[in-house]
Design an enzyme around this catalytic site. Structure first.
Site, PDB file in Angstrom:
ATOM      1  N   ASN A 104     -23.439  49.838  37.135  1.00  0.00           N
ATOM      2  CA  ASN A 104     -23.746  48.476  36.661  1.00  0.00           C
ATOM      3  C   ASN A 104     -25.172  48.397  36.094  1.00  0.00           C
ATOM      4  O   ASN A 104     -25.853  47.387  36.222  1.00  0.00           O
ATOM      5  CB  ASN A 104     -23.537  47.431  37.783  1.00  0.00           C
ATOM      6  CG  ASN A 104     -23.586  45.980  37.319  1.00  0.00           C
ATOM      7  OD1 ASN A 104     -23.999  45.098  38.062  1.00  0.00           O
ATOM      8  ND2 ASN A 104     -23.193  45.702  36.099  1.00  0.00           N
TER       9      ASN A 104
ATOM     10  N   ASP B 141     -19.579  57.719  30.186  1.00  0.00           N
ATOM     11  CA  ASP B 141     -20.791  57.469  30.981  1.00  0.00           C
ATOM     12  C   ASP B 141     -21.998  58.028  30.213  1.00  0.00           C
ATOM     13  O   ASP B 141     -22.084  59.225  29.967  1.00  0.00           O
ATOM     14  CB  ASP B 141     -20.624  58.198  32.322  1.00  0.00           C
ATOM     15  CG  ASP B 141     -21.795  57.966  33.253  1.00  0.00           C
ATOM     16  OD1 ASP B 141     -22.849  57.464  32.786  1.00  0.00           O
ATOM     17  OD2 ASP B 141     -21.659  58.293  34.440  1.00  0.00           O
TER      18      ASP B 141
ATOM     19  N   CYS C 174     -25.675  50.472  32.880  1.00  0.00           N
ATOM     20  CA  CYS C 174     -25.557  50.905  31.473  1.00  0.00           C
ATOM     21  C   CYS C 174     -24.382  50.204  30.778  1.00  0.00           C
ATOM     22  O   CYS C 174     -24.578  49.286  29.981  1.00  0.00           O
ATOM     23  CB  CYS C 174     -25.382  52.421  31.370  1.00  0.00           C
ATOM     24  SG  CYS C 174     -26.762  53.368  32.055  1.00  0.00           S
ATOM     25  N   ARG C 175     -23.158  50.656  31.082  1.00  0.00           N
ATOM     26  CA  ARG C 175     -22.013  50.188  30.297  1.00  0.00           C
ATOM     27  C   ARG C 175     -21.627  48.736  30.584  1.00  0.00           C
ATOM     28  O   ARG C 175     -21.476  47.934  29.644  1.00  0.00           O
ATOM     29  CB  ARG C 175     -20.800  51.103  30.555  1.00  0.00           C
ATOM     30  CG  ARG C 175     -20.990  52.499  29.999  1.00  0.00           C
ATOM     31  CD  ARG C 175     -19.979  53.474  30.552  1.00  0.00           C
ATOM     32  NE  ARG C 175     -20.200  53.729  31.969  1.00  0.00           N
ATOM     33  CZ  ARG C 175     -19.440  54.478  32.735  1.00  0.00           C
ATOM     34  NH1 ARG C 175     -18.357  55.040  32.210  1.00  0.00           N
ATOM     35  NH2 ARG C 175     -19.728  54.674  34.002  1.00  0.00           N
ATOM     36  N   SER C 176     -21.444  48.384  31.866  1.00  0.00           N
ATOM     37  CA  SER C 176     -20.950  47.020  32.129  1.00  0.00           C
ATOM     38  C   SER C 176     -21.981  45.928  31.815  1.00  0.00           C
ATOM     39  O   SER C 176     -21.587  44.867  31.316  1.00  0.00           O
ATOM     40  CB  SER C 176     -20.359  46.888  33.536  1.00  0.00           C
ATOM     41  OG  SER C 176     -21.308  47.132  34.534  1.00  0.00           O
TER      42      SER C 176
HETATM   43  P1  4NP Z   1     -23.061  53.027  34.247  1.00  0.00           P
HETATM   44  O1  4NP Z   1     -23.915  54.394  34.150  1.00  0.00           O
HETATM   45  O2  4NP Z   1     -21.926  53.314  35.187  1.00  0.00           O
HETATM   46  O3  4NP Z   1     -22.626  52.803  32.852  1.00  0.00           O
HETATM   47  O4  4NP Z   1     -24.025  51.977  34.767  1.00  0.00           O
HETATM   48  C1  4NP Z   1     -24.381  55.083  35.262  1.00  0.00           C
HETATM   49  C2  4NP Z   1     -25.566  54.703  35.873  1.00  0.00           C
HETATM   50  C3  4NP Z   1     -26.044  55.425  36.944  1.00  0.00           C
HETATM   51  C4  4NP Z   1     -25.332  56.501  37.412  1.00  0.00           C
HETATM   52  C5  4NP Z   1     -24.140  56.873  36.813  1.00  0.00           C
HETATM   53  C6  4NP Z   1     -23.665  56.155  35.728  1.00  0.00           C
HETATM   54  N1  4NP Z   1     -25.834  57.252  38.518  1.00  0.00           N
HETATM   55  O5  4NP Z   1     -25.213  58.301  38.841  1.00  0.00           O
HETATM   56  O6  4NP Z   1     -26.829  56.884  39.114  1.00  0.00           O
END
Ligand code: 4NP
Length: 160
Positions: free
Chosen positions: A13, A127, A15-17
């Site tokens: 939560n 991701d 980057c993408r969302s």
């Molecule tokens: P999101 O990206 O799922 O699009 O917010 C990520 C942010 C952090 C992590 C993985 C994906 N992480 O492993 O910390």
């Protein structure tokens, strides 16, 4: 009249969302539908709770005139499965986690956000966390396209 709830879900939560949250919320406001559709986002992982979106997502959105900086990471919960809600996962892994959380009596829509994309073949938003800048550009391109498709769907199916 009850608002239709749309909740975008990814892993962190950050980057993408949140990008989908900002992009879709702006599209909803631009069409004067802010009083009919409620937009939110959440994560299935708890590493970044309370954190602002990743600076790379904030920058890419800023270049398209969208400010993500006030958003804060939170965990998705059973409360997100409101009656009639659209709970939309960024990828298959998050969808599997949501299927576990889904209340048995959930009367809404749980699926992949990119099922609403008309102009891309991708069904998952990759991701971008460990990718370079290009990863973040692709993320927002996919999200803008699916957001347009989702809004078209909501307008048609809910007569907005
Ligand atoms: P999101 O990206 O799922 O699009 O917010 C990520 C942010 C952090 C992590 C993985 C994906 N992480 O492993 O910390």
């Amino acid at each position: 009249m009850n608002k239709i709830s749309v909740v975008f879900v990814c892993l962190g939560n950050i980057c993408r969302s949140p990008t989908a949250h900002g992009v879709f919320e702006r599209m909803v406001a631009a069409q004067g539908l802010g009083d009919r559709i409620c937009v939110d986002s959440a994560g299935t992982g708890d590493w970044h709770l309370g954190h602002a979106p990743d600076s790379r997502s904030v920058e890419v959105a800023q270049r398209r005139g969208i400010d993500l900086s006030a958003l804060r990471s939170r965990l998705v919960s059973a409360k997100d499965f409101d009656d009639g809600a659209y709970v939309l996962a960024m990828d298959g892994q998050n969808l599997s986690n949501l299927e576990i959380l889904r209340p048995t009596d959930f009367a809404g829509h749980l699926g992949l956000f990119l099922d609403y994309s008309a102009n891309f073949e991708e069904r998952e938003v990759p991701d971008p966390y460990y990718s370079g800048a290009q990863g973040f550009d692709l993320v927002i391109d996919l999200i803008e396209d699916a957001s347009a498709g989702l809004l078209k769907h909501l307008k048609k199916h809910h007569r907005l």
